[in-house]
Structure formats: structure tokens, C-alpha cells
Design a protein around this motif. Structure first.
Motif, PDB file in Angstrom:
ATOM      1  N   SER A  82       0.811  -1.225   0.000  1.00 21.01           N
ATOM      2  CA  SER A  82       0.000   0.000   0.000  1.00 21.01           C
ATOM      3  C   SER A  82       0.838   1.267   0.000  1.00 21.01           C
ATOM      4  N   GLY A  83       2.115   1.150   0.368  1.00 24.33           N
ATOM      5  CA  GLY A  83       2.991   2.316   0.344  1.00 24.33           C
ATOM      6  C   GLY A  83       3.289   2.921   1.696  1.00 24.33           C
ATOM      7  N   GLY A  84       2.860   2.299   2.774  1.00 19.68           N
ATOM      8  CA  GLY A  84       3.150   2.809   4.105  1.00 19.68           C
ATOM      9  C   GLY A  84       2.001   2.598   5.062  1.00 19.68           C
ATOM     10  N   LYS A  85       2.274   2.827   6.344  1.00 21.05           N
ATOM     11  CA  LYS A  85       1.245   2.626   7.367  1.00 21.05           C
ATOM     12  C   LYS A  85       0.054   3.557   7.160  1.00 21.05           C
ATOM     13  N   SER A  86       0.331   4.826   6.876  1.00 18.99           N
ATOM     14  CA  SER A  86      -0.767   5.790   6.699  1.00 18.99           C
ATOM     15  C   SER A  86      -1.666   5.392   5.543  1.00 18.99           C
ATOM     16  N   GLN A  87      -1.051   4.960   4.437  1.00 17.33           N
ATOM     17  CA  GLN A  87      -1.834   4.566   3.262  1.00 17.33           C
ATOM     18  C   GLN A  87      -2.672   3.333   3.552  1.00 17.33           C
ATOM     19  N   LEU A  88      -2.104   2.365   4.319  1.00 13.69           N
ATOM     20  CA  LEU A  88      -2.877   1.167   4.652  1.00 13.69           C
ATOM     21  C   LEU A  88      -4.050   1.521   5.560  1.00 13.69           C
ATOM     22  N   MET A  89      -3.818   2.377   6.541  1.00 16.26           N
ATOM     23  CA  MET A  89      -4.924   2.815   7.400  1.00 16.26           C
ATOM     24  C   MET A  89      -5.998   3.550   6.595  1.00 16.26           C
ATOM     25  N   PHE A  90      -5.558   4.323   5.609  1.00 15.87           N
ATOM     26  CA  PHE A  90      -6.492   5.090   4.793  1.00 15.87           C
ATOM     27  C   PHE A  90      -7.447   4.188   4.031  1.00 15.87           C
ATOM     28  N   TRP A  91      -6.992   2.967   3.719  1.00 16.24           N
ATOM     29  CA  TRP A  91      -7.874   1.996   3.051  1.00 16.24           C
ATOM     30  C   TRP A  91      -8.601   1.088   4.056  1.00 16.24           C
ATOM     31  N   ALA A  92      -7.869   0.603   5.063  1.00 12.25           N
ATOM     32  CA  ALA A  92      -8.421  -0.416   5.957  1.00 12.25           C
ATOM     33  C   ALA A  92      -9.535   0.126   6.845  1.00 12.25           C
ATOM     34  N   ILE A  93      -9.355   1.319   7.401  1.00 14.55           N
ATOM     35  CA  ILE A  93     -10.360   1.847   8.327  1.00 14.55           C
ATOM     36  C   ILE A  93     -11.671   2.183   7.623  1.00 14.55           C
ATOM     37  N   PRO A  94     -11.652   2.914   6.491  1.00 19.14           N
ATOM     38  CA  PRO A  94     -12.929   3.131   5.786  1.00 19.14           C
ATOM     39  C   PRO A  94     -13.611   1.841   5.338  1.00 19.14           C
ATOM     40  N   LEU A  95     -12.831   0.834   4.936  1.00 23.58           N
ATOM     41  CA  LEU A  95     -13.431  -0.440   4.559  1.00 23.58           C
ATOM     42  C   LEU A  95     -14.124  -1.109   5.751  1.00 23.58           C
ATOM     43  N   SER A  96     -13.523  -0.997   6.933  1.00 25.86           N
ATOM     44  CA  SER A  96     -14.172  -1.571   8.116  1.00 25.86           C
ATOM     45  C   SER A  96     -15.463  -0.820   8.440  1.00 25.86           C
ATOM     46  N   VAL A  97     -15.484   0.494   8.193  1.00 26.25           N
ATOM     47  CA  VAL A  97     -16.707   1.274   8.424  1.00 26.25           C
ATOM     48  C   VAL A  97     -17.798   0.853   7.438  1.00 26.25           C
ATOM     49  N   ILE A  98     -17.426   0.718   6.173  1.00 26.32           N
ATOM     50  CA  ILE A  98     -18.397   0.297   5.162  1.00 26.32           C
ATOM     51  C   ILE A  98     -18.956  -1.085   5.492  1.00 26.32           C
ATOM     52  N   SER A  99     -18.094  -1.989   5.916  1.00 26.47           N
ATOM     53  CA  SER A  99     -18.542  -3.346   6.241  1.00 26.47           C
ATOM     54  C   SER A  99     -19.437  -3.346   7.487  1.00 26.47           C
ATOM     55  N   CYS A 100     -19.177  -2.443   8.436  1.00 25.58           N
ATOM     56  CA  CYS A 100     -20.050  -2.318   9.607  1.00 25.58           C
ATOM     57  C   CYS A 100     -21.463  -1.929   9.180  1.00 25.58           C
ATOM     58  N   TRP A 101     -21.558  -0.918   8.341  1.00 27.70           N
ATOM     59  CA  TRP A 101     -22.872  -0.510   7.842  1.00 27.70           C
ATOM     60  C   TRP A 101     -23.513  -1.620   7.022  1.00 27.70           C
ATOM     61  N   GLY A 102     -22.692  -2.370   6.281  1.00 25.95           N
ATOM     62  CA  GLY A 102     -23.224  -3.492   5.520  1.00 25.95           C
ATOM     63  C   GLY A 102     -23.808  -4.572   6.406  1.00 25.95           C
ATOM     64  N   LEU A 103     -23.118  -4.871   7.523  1.00 26.10           N
ATOM     65  CA  LEU A 103     -23.629  -5.877   8.450  1.00 26.10           C
ATOM     66  C   LEU A 103     -24.956  -5.454   9.062  1.00 26.10           C
ATOM     67  N   LEU A 104     -25.093  -4.180   9.360  1.00 25.10           N
ATOM     68  CA  LEU A 104     -26.282  -3.702  10.069  1.00 25.10           C
ATOM     69  C   LEU A 104     -27.441  -3.341   9.149  1.00 25.10           C
TER      70      LEU A 104
END
Length: 413
Positions: A276-298
Motif C-alpha cells: 500500500s505504500g506505508g502505514k498511513s496509506q494502509l490505514m487510509f484503506w483499511a479503516i474506511p473499509l471496516s466502516v463500510i462493512s459495519c454498515w453493511g452488516l447492520l
């Protein structure tokens, strides 16, 4: 003078350290997660009410928050490796008291377990910093993966083990076996002097100087919102999924499956960071994806829950590993690692646990699922902000450099 095996075979010592370290990580949450599935049996036998059950659920998080900074204090009096040994023995005593001590033992034992494992999990990061200063990311990937694996094993196996052994008391005591084994294995490392003087010296690891350090606060606040968001769904997701029409077994399996999916993301987070190019870049993808998946579950199609739970677990697993790596990487030395670990985990577990418990004010209200999803989004976005700040270059140190020696006073004779 006769040399020990670890001194004549340093490679063996390092491999042995990695194996025992991972086994300790496997036990850091297993005895906690094993208690949750048995709550129904506990309520029946000990006549617990809803308030008692709520205290039982949140108590481990609070105790871990107290224990983490306590570890930074205790290394001033006891060698880090011996402190880990004593702490695991304390946790073992807590497991036995919780199993056979009645109502007092249920809560008192949980406190002892939390203190023992909390101190162990905090102080062992400093030992890792000293033994593997250039392999921190890989070691923290293993740390996170094993913690997730231990949590999943405890949750999935607790009830069958209790039924097999004839009751919740023996079922809870069973989890002391693995901790006892790893405590014996650590005894060899606790007495070793082969890989640095800190193996047989105490440390000066005061947390107070870090309270004025911006980087330390960024790491701590990232940890806080990481804990808050994770525990929020851990506590309430099962109830919310039952409201959507799932039965009790399937709703409990949602978070269990998400926990299992955290393991590969945590284990291979080093590669994910590179890709991904670094910790910040990975967080930038991983955290929003976890938010989207949370809304998807609910709110998404119910039959899509395995996809949403998998994405959620992968995102959380990567973020967990980054959070642990930042604690060790941002610290200048072993003493600073113990202090930063105490500060970040102390603030994170106590304040993050309280923020997660705010869900109890929302879950029974109209549109409670919407409120929980909103809270999760706010916590996650706050975590993303502080995580990106924490990932910036910079070191945290509790020790001033001596003008006479040019060295930092990290150890006490």
C-alpha cells in the motif's frame, strides 16, 4: 565460568524467544474470551442479574487499562523478564480463584487475571524492542495474530470444554493449563543473560514525561479509538444481528468469523504496508473499509453477512497490527517502549472501554442500530486521524541524554 545453553547457542535462544513470545500472546486474551460464552451458566448458578453481567463484561477492559501503566511502574523495582513471570503466575492464581471462589472469586479472579495479563502484555513489548529492535513490525504482526487466534479459540471452545468437563468451574479452570505451560517455558528466558543487560537489570520507565510528548499522545489516542471502535461492535453486534432476524448461534458466529479473519491480515500486515505504500496509506484503506462493512452488516442484505464480516475482520486485523507496531517503533529504547505501552494501553483500554460502553445508551433506543453504526464511524474516523499523525517519523524517549557520557540512563544496577 560455565556458560548456559543460551550463551553458547544464541540462535537457539532467539528462536526459543519467538516461540514462547507467540505462545504468551496466544494466552493474553484467551482466558477472558472463554468466560463470555459461559455467562448464561454463570447467571443461572450464581444468580447474576443484568447489572452483574454488564460489570462482568466490561471489567476485563478496565483492569487491563489499570495494569498497563502499572507495569511501567513495576519495572523500576523488578527485572522486566521476572516481572512477566510473576505476572503470569498472578494470572494463574486468578483463573483458579475465578473458577472456584464463588461470587467473590468471579470478580476478584477476573481482576487478578486482568492485572497479570495486562502487565505481561505491556512489559513484553519492551523486551521485544530489546531483543529484536529491527524486526519490530514482524514481531507485532505475530503478536496481533496470536492474540486474535487466542480470542477465537477461547470463544469457540469454551462452552464445549465446559460441557465436556461437567460444568463452568472446570471449564474456566481448563484455560489455566496453557498459561501454566507457557509460564514454565518463560522461566528459562527470565533467567537468561545472553541477549542484553536488561535481561537482568531493572528499568526506569516513567510514564509522566510522555504526557508532554505530542507523538506519545498521537499513539495513545489512536490506540484509544481503535479499542473503542472494536469493543463497540464486539459487545453489541450479536444483539443487533438477532434483531435483524438471525438466531442466537448465527449472530454469535458473525463476530467470531470476523475475529478469525483478523488473523491473516495481522500476520501479513508488513507485506500489506509495503504494497500500500506505508502505514498511513494502509490505514487510509483499511479503516474506511471496516466502516463500510459495519454498515453493511447492520443494513445490507442479510445473506451477505459473511462478505461484510470478512472485510471487517481483515480491516480491523491490519489496523490492530499497525497500532501495536507504532507503540514499539515510536519508542527510542526498551524503557521508553514499556512507558509508551503503559500510557497508550492504559488510556486506550480505560477510555476506549468507556466509549464503547456508550453503546448501552443507544442500543435499546429507536434506531439503535443506526446510532451504533454512527458511533462506530465517528470512533473509526477519529482513529484514522490520530493514526496518520502517529505514523509520522519521530521517537519517544523517557530518558535525557547525559552530556558526560552521551548515553541514556535506562537501567538501574
Amino acid at each position: 565460568m560455565k556458560q548456559s545453553l543460551s550463551e553458547t547457542h544464541p540462535h537457539f535462544h532467539r528462536v526459543y524467544f519467538v516461540v514462547v513470545f507467540l505462545l504468551i500472546c496466544l494466552n493474553l486474551r484467551m482466558s477472558f474470551s472463554a468466560a463470555d460464552p459461559l455467562l448464561g451458566m454463570l447467571e443461572h448458578d450464581l444468580h447474576l442479574n443484568l447489572k452483574d453481567s454488564g460489570i462482568f463484561a466490561v471489567l476485563p477492559v478496565m483492569v487491563l487499562g489499570v495494569a498497563s501503566p502499572l507495569g511501567a511502574r513495576l519495572v523500576d523495582y523488578t527485572r522486566p523478564r521476572m516481572l512477566i513471570l510473576y505476572s503470569m503466575c498472578l494470572a494463574l492464581a486468578g483463573i483458579l480463584w475465578r473458577s472456584y471462589g464463588g461470587m467473590a472469586g468471579l470478580y476478584g479472579g477476573m481482576v487478578l487475571i486482568g492485572l497479570g495479563l495486562g502487565v505481561t502484555g505491556s512489559v513484553i513489548l519492551g523486551v521485544v524492542k530489546q531483543v529484536f529492535p529491527h524486526r519490530v513490525a514482524w514481531m507485532m504482526s505475530g503478536y496481533t495474530a496470536c492474540v486474535c487466534m487466542g480470542t477465537a479459540i477461547g470463544s469457540a471452545s469454551s462452552e464445549p470444554v465446559a460441557l465436556w468437563l461437567g460444568g463452568w468451574r472446570s471449564g474456566l479452570a481448563f484455560w489455566g493449563i496453557s498459561l501454566a505451560v507457557v509460564t514454565l517455558l518463560w522461566l528459562f528466558l527470565a533467567k537468561s543473560r545472553s541477549d542484553g543487560s536488561s535481561a537482568y537489570h531493572t528499568l526506569k520507565a516513567p510514564v509522566t514525561p510522555l504526557l508532554k510528548n505530542k507523538t506519545a499522545w498521537m499513539v495513545s489516542l489512536f490506540y484509544l479509538f481503535r479499542v473503542a471502535s472494536a469493543y463497540l461492535l464486539t459487545i453489541w453486534m450479536s444483539s443487533l444481528m438477532r434483531r435483524r432476524g438471525m438466531d442466537a448461534v448465527d449472530s454469535g458466529f458473525v463476530m467470531a468469523f470476523a475475529t478469525v479473519c483478523q488473523i491473516p491480515a495481522a500476520l501479513f500486515s508488513v507485506w500489506l504496508i509495503r504494497i500500500s505504500g506505508g502505514k498511513s496509506q494502509l490505514m487510509f484503506w483499511a479503516i474506511p473499509l471496516s466502516v463500510i462493512s459495519c454498515w453493511g452488516l447492520l443494513f445490507g442484505p442479510l445473506h451477505w453477512w459473511p462478505l461484510f464480516a470478512c472485510v471487517f475482520g481483515l480491516g480491523i486485523g491490519a489496523v490492530f497490527s499497525i497500532g501495536m507496531s507504532l507503540i514499539v517503533e515510536r519508542a527510542a529504547d526498551e524503557a521508553s517502549t514499556v512507558a509508551l505501552s503503559g500510557m497508550s494501553q492504559g488510556i486506550g483500554f480505560i477510555c476506549g472501554g468507556l466509549l464503547a460502553w456508550l453503546g448501552s445508551l443507544c442500543v435499546d433506543r429507536q434506531h439503535g442500530d443506526l446510532l451504533i453504526a454512527g458511533l462506530y464511524t465517528v470512533y473509526s474516523m477519529a482513529g484514522l486521524y490520530f493514526g496518520i499523525k502517529a505514523a509520522r517519523p519521530g521517537l519517544v524517549s523517557v530518558n535525557a541524554v547525559s552530556p558526560q557520557t552521551g548515553k541514556t540512563a535506562t537501567q538501574n544496577e
